[in-house]
Motif scaffolding. Sequence first.
Motif, PDB file in Angstrom:
ATOM      1  N   ILE A 250       8.849  -1.942  -4.443  1.00  0.00           N
ATOM      2  CA  ILE A 250       9.501  -0.674  -4.109  1.00  0.00           C
ATOM      3  C   ILE A 250       8.400   0.368  -3.984  1.00  0.00           C
ATOM      4  CG2 ILE A 250      11.094   1.114  -4.892  1.00  0.00           C
ATOM      5  CD1 ILE A 250      12.510  -1.099  -6.533  1.00  0.00           C
ATOM      6  N   ASN A 251       8.301   0.997  -2.825  1.00  0.00           N
ATOM      7  CA  ASN A 251       7.299   2.053  -2.653  1.00  0.00           C
ATOM      8  C   ASN A 251       7.792   3.345  -3.295  1.00  0.00           C
ATOM      9  OD1 ASN A 251       9.044   1.693  -0.188  1.00  0.00           O
ATOM     10  ND2 ASN A 251       8.187   3.695   0.351  1.00  0.00           N
ATOM     11  N   GLU A 252       6.913   3.984  -4.055  1.00  0.00           N
ATOM     12  CA  GLU A 252       7.273   5.211  -4.770  1.00  0.00           C
ATOM     13  C   GLU A 252       6.674   6.410  -4.051  1.00  0.00           C
ATOM     14  OE1 GLU A 252       6.003   4.375  -8.782  1.00  0.00           O
ATOM     15  OE2 GLU A 252       7.907   3.378  -9.222  1.00  0.00           O
ATOM     16  N   GLY A 253       7.075   6.571  -2.826  1.00  0.00           N
ATOM     17  CA  GLY A 253       6.571   7.660  -2.007  1.00  0.00           C
ATOM     18  C   GLY A 253       6.374   7.190  -0.581  1.00  0.00           C
ATOM     19  N   GLU A 254       6.084   8.137   0.278  1.00  0.00           N
ATOM     20  CA  GLU A 254       5.861   7.845   1.684  1.00  0.00           C
ATOM     21  C   GLU A 254       4.382   7.978   2.011  1.00  0.00           C
ATOM     22  OE1 GLU A 254       8.556  10.052   4.139  1.00  0.00           O
ATOM     23  OE2 GLU A 254      10.271   9.640   2.822  1.00  0.00           O
ATOM     24  N   GLY A 255       3.976   7.365   3.107  1.00  0.00           N
ATOM     25  CA  GLY A 255       2.573   7.427   3.491  1.00  0.00           C
ATOM     26  C   GLY A 255       2.254   6.382   4.530  1.00  0.00           C
ATOM     27  N   GLU A 256       0.974   6.184   4.777  1.00  0.00           N
ATOM     28  CA  GLU A 256       0.531   5.251   5.807  1.00  0.00           C
ATOM     29  C   GLU A 256      -0.274   4.125   5.187  1.00  0.00           C
ATOM     30  OE1 GLU A 256      -1.106   5.827  10.239  1.00  0.00           O
ATOM     31  OE2 GLU A 256      -2.580   6.405   8.724  1.00  0.00           O
ATOM     32  N   LEU A 257      -0.025   2.910   5.664  1.00  0.00           N
ATOM     33  CA  LEU A 257      -0.817   1.757   5.292  1.00  0.00           C
ATOM     34  C   LEU A 257      -1.609   1.298   6.512  1.00  0.00           C
ATOM     35  CD1 LEU A 257       1.718  -0.415   3.247  1.00  0.00           C
ATOM     36  CD2 LEU A 257       0.082   1.268   2.390  1.00  0.00           C
ATOM     37  N   LYS A 258      -2.842   0.853   6.269  1.00  0.00           N
ATOM     38  CA  LYS A 258      -3.673   0.306   7.334  1.00  0.00           C
ATOM     39  C   LYS A 258      -4.288  -1.002   6.851  1.00  0.00           C
ATOM     40  CE  LYS A 258      -5.030   4.694   9.488  1.00  0.00           C
ATOM     41  NZ  LYS A 258      -6.178   5.561   9.901  1.00  0.00           N
ATOM     42  N   VAL A 259      -4.323  -1.974   7.752  1.00  0.00           N
ATOM     43  CA  VAL A 259      -4.994  -3.231   7.432  1.00  0.00           C
ATOM     44  C   VAL A 259      -6.437  -2.942   7.030  1.00  0.00           C
ATOM     45  CG1 VAL A 259      -5.850  -5.381   8.421  1.00  0.00           C
ATOM     46  CG2 VAL A 259      -3.505  -4.646   8.877  1.00  0.00           C
ATOM     47  N   GLY A 260      -6.885  -3.574   5.948  1.00  0.00           N
ATOM     48  CA  GLY A 260      -8.239  -3.361   5.445  1.00  0.00           C
ATOM     49  C   GLY A 260      -8.302  -2.439   4.250  1.00  0.00           C
ATOM     50  N   MET A 261      -7.213  -1.723   3.954  1.00  0.00           N
ATOM     51  CA  MET A 261      -7.204  -0.821   2.816  1.00  0.00           C
ATOM     52  C   MET A 261      -7.398  -1.587   1.502  1.00  0.00           C
ATOM     53  SD  MET A 261      -4.181   2.016   3.369  1.00  0.00           S
ATOM     54  CE  MET A 261      -4.567   3.606   4.106  1.00  0.00           C
ATOM     55  N   ALA A 262      -8.064  -0.933   0.551  1.00  0.00           N
ATOM     56  CA  ALA A 262      -8.229  -1.508  -0.769  1.00  0.00           C
ATOM     57  C   ALA A 262      -6.907  -1.470  -1.523  1.00  0.00           C
ATOM     58  CB  ALA A 262      -9.285  -0.736  -1.547  1.00  0.00           C
ATOM     59  N   VAL A 263      -6.705  -2.478  -2.359  1.00  0.00           N
ATOM     60  CA  VAL A 263      -5.517  -2.574  -3.200  1.00  0.00           C
ATOM     61  C   VAL A 263      -5.960  -2.475  -4.649  1.00  0.00           C
ATOM     62  CG1 VAL A 263      -3.564  -4.022  -3.886  1.00  0.00           C
ATOM     63  CG2 VAL A 263      -4.359  -4.049  -1.505  1.00  0.00           C
TER      64      VAL A 263
END
Length: 267
Positions: A250-263
């Motif tokens: 469940i995402n707790e907010g809105e925003g943008e994800l991009k391939v390559g982002m750190a987790v």
Amino acid sequence: MLRLSTLYRFPLKSAIGESLPQAQLDALGMQGDRRWMLVDAANGRFLTQRALPHMTQLSARWNAAGGLTLNAAGFPSLEVPLPGADATLRGAFIWSDSMYVPDAGDEAADWLSRFIGKPCRLVQVPAERARWVEGSLNANEKVGFADGFPLLLIGQASLDDLSARVGRPLEMLRFRPNLVIEGSEPYAEDSWKRIRIGSVEFRVAKGCSRCIMPTLDPLTGERSADREPLTTLKTYREREGEVYFGQNLINEGEGELKVGMAVEVLE
């Protein structure tokens, strides 16, 4: 380092998914993901690959206006606009939930009924008509037409381990995740409780119990004669009669994800 290696969106529940370089998150999960669904014209029950494996051959691409582009071999392409405020509401039933949602009209229904082979209707879920997340006590946690939760995450190492056990490569799309993570140990996601990707934090809600769908080849729609990968999963991923692979988020907010982002694992 953990990184986001792949993003998948499934605009029409149980139809072909699309790989994305980036995606927006909104109140219902990934924008455009599982906001459309097919229902039986007679009773409003939702339709999926579980009973209709040829849905693996149905392409439904989401556009920025919220509509769909339908494609299938032997059929003309069809543009389906987002239903307007005056659209007819249709009763739809998904698992134990019932809801009234906008119907996409007769042209889409006729096209899809010919493809499916039985009378069906195409429906869409606006945010104000979304369902509550399975088991949630938070009134702000909503989901569209996904089975129970807005997002599904799988570690690439988990699939690699499963493929090695089965003895042949398995496609990630058999499991229909939204987020694929690289850099972790196999099944490390089982122990995560909270993660962050970019500016967005996610709560890991529960493991994903698997149905018969992963036995379908996502390219051909043919079912595995040996019932793999479920046969192997049952030998080491079964508990209390359910087989688990992947984690619901469940995402707790809105925003943008991009391939390559750190987790980042927060908890």
